[in-house]
Design an enzyme around this catalytic site. Structure first.
Site, PDB file in Angstrom:
ATOM      1  N   HIS A  65       0.844  -1.191   0.000  1.00 35.49           N
ATOM      2  CA  HIS A  65       0.000   0.000   0.000  1.00 35.49           C
ATOM      3  C   HIS A  65       0.882   1.245   0.000  1.00 35.49           C
ATOM      4  O   HIS A  65       1.952   1.272   0.627  1.00 35.49           O
ATOM      5  CB  HIS A  65      -0.933   0.012   1.214  1.00 35.49           C
ATOM      6  CG  HIS A  65      -2.233  -0.695   0.953  1.00 35.49           C
ATOM      7  ND1 HIS A  65      -2.943  -1.349   1.940  1.00 35.49           N
ATOM      8  CD2 HIS A  65      -2.970  -0.846  -0.178  1.00 35.49           C
ATOM      9  CE1 HIS A  65      -4.049  -1.868   1.421  1.00 35.49           C
ATOM     10  NE2 HIS A  65      -4.074  -1.583   0.135  1.00 35.49           N
ATOM     11  N   ASP A  67       0.958   4.170   1.402  1.00 40.46           N
ATOM     12  CA  ASP A  67       1.406   4.879   2.605  1.00 40.46           C
ATOM     13  C   ASP A  67       2.548   4.161   3.304  1.00 40.46           C
ATOM     14  O   ASP A  67       3.130   4.699   4.251  1.00 40.46           O
ATOM     15  CB  ASP A  67       0.240   5.120   3.570  1.00 40.46           C
ATOM     16  CG  ASP A  67      -0.468   3.859   4.016  1.00 40.46           C
ATOM     17  OD1 ASP A  67      -0.553   2.902   3.221  1.00 40.46           O
ATOM     18  OD2 ASP A  67      -0.954   3.821   5.166  1.00 40.46           O
ATOM     19  N   HIS A 140      -5.059  -8.422   5.942  1.00 43.16           N
ATOM     20  CA  HIS A 140      -5.255  -7.071   5.437  1.00 43.16           C
ATOM     21  C   HIS A 140      -5.861  -7.168   4.044  1.00 43.16           C
ATOM     22  O   HIS A 140      -6.170  -8.264   3.564  1.00 43.16           O
ATOM     23  CB  HIS A 140      -3.909  -6.333   5.435  1.00 43.16           C
ATOM     24  CG  HIS A 140      -4.019  -4.859   5.214  1.00 43.16           C
ATOM     25  ND1 HIS A 140      -4.930  -4.069   5.869  1.00 43.16           N
ATOM     26  CD2 HIS A 140      -3.320  -4.023   4.394  1.00 43.16           C
ATOM     27  CE1 HIS A 140      -4.788  -2.815   5.476  1.00 43.16           C
ATOM     28  NE2 HIS A 140      -3.828  -2.767   4.568  1.00 43.16           N
ATOM     29  N   ASP A 211      -0.176  -3.624   8.652  1.00 49.41           N
ATOM     30  CA  ASP A 211      -1.615  -3.399   8.832  1.00 49.41           C
ATOM     31  C   ASP A 211      -2.330  -4.744   8.957  1.00 49.41           C
ATOM     32  O   ASP A 211      -2.052  -5.681   8.203  1.00 49.41           O
ATOM     33  CB  ASP A 211      -2.188  -2.641   7.640  1.00 49.41           C
ATOM     34  CG  ASP A 211      -1.621  -1.231   7.517  1.00 49.41           C
ATOM     35  OD1 ASP A 211      -0.820  -0.837   8.389  1.00 49.41           O
ATOM     36  OD2 ASP A 211      -1.976  -0.538   6.552  1.00 49.41           O
ATOM     37  N   HIS A 269       0.162   4.116  13.407  1.00 49.78           N
ATOM     38  CA  HIS A 269      -0.737   4.066  12.247  1.00 49.78           C
ATOM     39  C   HIS A 269      -2.114   4.613  12.625  1.00 49.78           C
ATOM     40  O   HIS A 269      -3.133   3.948  12.489  1.00 49.78           O
ATOM     41  CB  HIS A 269      -0.830   2.620  11.726  1.00 49.78           C
ATOM     42  CG  HIS A 269      -1.305   2.518  10.307  1.00 49.78           C
ATOM     43  ND1 HIS A 269      -2.631   2.334   9.983  1.00 49.78           N
ATOM     44  CD2 HIS A 269      -0.655   2.556   9.128  1.00 49.78           C
ATOM     45  CE1 HIS A 269      -2.765   2.253   8.671  1.00 49.78           C
ATOM     46  NE2 HIS A 269      -1.570   2.392   8.117  1.00 49.78           N
TER      47      HIS A 269
END
Length: 312
Positions: A65, A67, A140, A211, A269
């Site tokens: 991802h 980010d 995730h 995540d 996060h």
């Protein structure tokens, strides 16, 4: 060993937080650092800090991802400008090599050092003289991994007073004794390592998760860890929203730490909807679940002390 959070925001940067990246500083004799994820702006965060790209030894990516990823190509390109930048190993999920190859091909980047990209699966992804790194897949929206970094036990300290009494000269013999080897002096006397070296120092365990929703692998990777880093994107009460996006709440992070028997929990996060005051309140609110919780703070160091020596 210590952690420095170069970014703690989820999804996008805010005025006070960058997106995800964590630096793990290694003790002597390495004195380098490892990087976990490299969101956009990571190399900017390093400017003016003690982190220099020629001291960067390894990068561990949790998932692809943006980010967590978009700062990686620029960082790797800039590293070519640092004198003494040696081979760099990057570990991450399938697709990472294709991403980097494509970016470098389209932008005409030629790195001035060897780059080794290792696309991982579950299991041990790295073993060296000082560390073992294990990865396991989390839950995730994209394939995402967590990492368990286990520091091997270190040789005990030398008893310098006893060495002097025995007439052992400083130098190479000290190194042999510290490695557990008995030595013979010029006078013919044998000095046993067990008589002059203290007990081995236990290693530390650090777990850094990408995540994830709450899952069994998160608990397994964090089992007995000296420090667990766990995402806490949403407040307690937003479990359905967290699950829909593949994330966890503050309460779920605390529950994972408790289930794993971790010694300490640092959450990161954070959704941009929460300012620093709100993040502190959310962390305090789940202390009944796991008392040793603290929110990550941008550019603040978190020292991970060695476990105490046991009497056994």
């Amino acid at each position: 060993m210590q952690l420095t959070f170069l970014g703690t925001s989820a999804g996008r940067p805010t005025r006070t937080r960058n997106v995800t990246s964590i630096a793990l500083s290694l003790p002597e004799p390495q004195c380098g650092f490892w990087l976990f994820d490299a969101g956009e702006g990571t190399q900017h965060r390093m400017l003016g800090s003690r982190f220099k790209l020629n001291k960067l030894e390894r990068i561990f990516m949790t998932h692809l991802h943006g980010d967590h990823l978009y700062g990686l190509p620029g960082l790797l390109s800039s590293r070519s400008y640092f004198e003494g930048a040696a081979k760099l190993d990057i570990f991450g999920p399938p697709g990472l090599k294709r991403y980097l190859d494509t970016v470098f091909e389209l932008t005409g980047v030629h790195l001035g050092y060897e780059l080794n990209v290792v696309e991982i699966a579950e299991g041990i992804v790295l073993e060296d003289e000082r560390h073992i790194v294990e990865a396991a897949e989390l839950q995730h929206r994209l394939p995402c991994f967590g990492y368990r970094i286990t520091e091997r036990p270190q040789h005990g300290p030398l008893n310098l007073k006893r060495l002097a009494e025995l007439g052992v000269p400083a130098g190479p013999l000290y190194g042999k004794l510290k490695r557990g080897e008995d030595v013979t002096l010029e006078c013919g006397r044998t000095v046993a390592a067990a008589d002059v070296v203290g007990k081995p120092q236990p290693g530390r365990v650090v777990t850094i998760l990408g995540d994830t929703r709450p899952c069994d692998n998160a608990v397994r990777l964090a089992r007995g860890a000296d420090l667990l880093v766990h995402e806490a994107t949403f407040a307690v009460g937003l479990e359905e929203k967290a699950a829909a996006y593949g994330h966890s709440t503050f309460g779920q992070a605390a529950e994972t730490a408790r289930a794993a028997g971790a010694k300490r929990l640092v959450v990161t996060h954070f959704s941009s909807r929460y300012d620093d005051e709100a993040v502190a309140e959310l962390a305090n609110g789940v202390k009944p679940i796991f008392p040793d919780i603290e929110p990550a703070v941008e550019m603040a160091d978190i020292v991970i002390p060695r476990p105490p020596l046991t009497n056994s």
